[in-house]
Scaffold this motif. Structure first.
Motif, PDB file in Angstrom:
ATOM      1  N   ARG A 150       4.118  -6.383  10.894  1.00  0.00           N
ATOM      2  CA  ARG A 150       3.490  -7.498  10.176  1.00  0.00           C
ATOM      3  C   ARG A 150       2.242  -7.026   9.462  1.00  0.00           C
ATOM      4  O   ARG A 150       1.973  -7.410   8.322  1.00  0.00           O
ATOM      5  N   ARG A 151       1.454  -6.229  10.144  1.00  0.00           N
ATOM      6  CA  ARG A 151       0.225  -5.740   9.540  1.00  0.00           C
ATOM      7  C   ARG A 151       0.529  -4.849   8.345  1.00  0.00           C
ATOM      8  O   ARG A 151      -0.154  -4.887   7.331  1.00  0.00           O
ATOM      9  N   GLN A 193       1.711  -6.981   5.214  1.00  0.00           N
ATOM     10  CA  GLN A 193       0.691  -7.776   4.525  1.00  0.00           C
ATOM     11  C   GLN A 193      -0.169  -6.846   3.668  1.00  0.00           C
ATOM     12  O   GLN A 193      -0.524  -5.759   4.097  1.00  0.00           O
ATOM     13  N   GLN A 231      -3.319  -5.310   2.295  1.00  0.00           N
ATOM     14  CA  GLN A 231      -4.665  -5.167   2.838  1.00  0.00           C
ATOM     15  C   GLN A 231      -5.640  -4.996   1.687  1.00  0.00           C
ATOM     16  O   GLN A 231      -5.426  -4.191   0.781  1.00  0.00           O
TER      17      GLN A 231
END
Length: 149
Positions: free
Chosen positions: A125-126, A129, A131
Motif C-alpha cells: 500500500r505504501r 501511494q 509519495q
C-alpha cells in the motif's frame, strides 16, 4: 564174652554195610532251597521296583524343576509386561503432549503468516501511494496486529 561182643560188632558191621543207602535229601534242605528261590525272586522284584521308583523320583524332580522355572518365567513375563505397559502409557502421554504442541505451533504459524501477510500488504500500500518528495522520510510503522483491519 569177648567173642560174643566181637561177633555182634562184626555182624552189625556186615548188616550195616549190606543195607542199601538211600541218597535222598532230608525234607529240611528241600524247604530251604524253596525259600532261597522265593527270596531271590522277591529280591529281584524289589530291585526292579527300586529302579522304577528311582526313575519315577527323577521324573518328578524334573517336573518340579520345570514347574519352578515356569513359575519364575511367568513372574518375569508379568513384570516385563508391567514395565511395557508403563512405557506405553508414558509414550501415549508424550504423544498427547507432542500433538498439543503441534497444534500450538500450527496456530502460531498461522498467526505469523497473518502478520507477514499484513506487513506485506502495508508495504504494498505504501509503495502504491505516491509519495511527495518534500515530506521527510518517516520510519516504517510497525506491523499491524492480527486482529486490526
Amino acid at each position: 564174652m569177648r567173642y560174643l561182643f566181637i561177633a555182634l560188632a562184626a555182624s552189625g558191621l556186615g548188616v550195616g554195610c549190606a543195607t542199601p543207602r538211600v541218597s535222598s535229601q532230608p525234607q529240611m534242605s528241600v524247604e530251604v532251597e524253596r525259600w532261597q528261590r522265593w527270596y531271590q525272586e522277591e529280591r529281584e522284584r524289589a530291585e526292579a521296583l527300586a529302579v522304577r521308583l528311582a526313575e519315577a523320583e527323577s521324573a518328578l524332580e524334573v517336573a518340579a524343576q520345570e514347574r519352578a522355572e515356569s513359575a519364575q518365567l511367568t513372574l518375569l513375563l508379568e513384570d516385563e509386561l508391567g514395565r511395557a505397559a508403563a512405557v506405553r502409557h508414558s509414550l501415549v502421554e508424550h504423544n498427547a503432549q507432542l500433538v498439543s504442541r503441534q497444534r500450538e505451533l500450527t496456530a502460531l504459524q498461522e498467526e505469523l503468516e497473518d502478520v507477514w501477510y499484513q506487513a506485506a500488504l502495508s508495504r504494498a500500500r505504501r509503495r502504491s501511494q505516491p509519495q511527495p518528495s518534500q515530506e521527510p522520510v518517516q520510519a516504517p510503522s510497525p506491523p499491524m496486529p492480527a486482529g486490526s483491519p
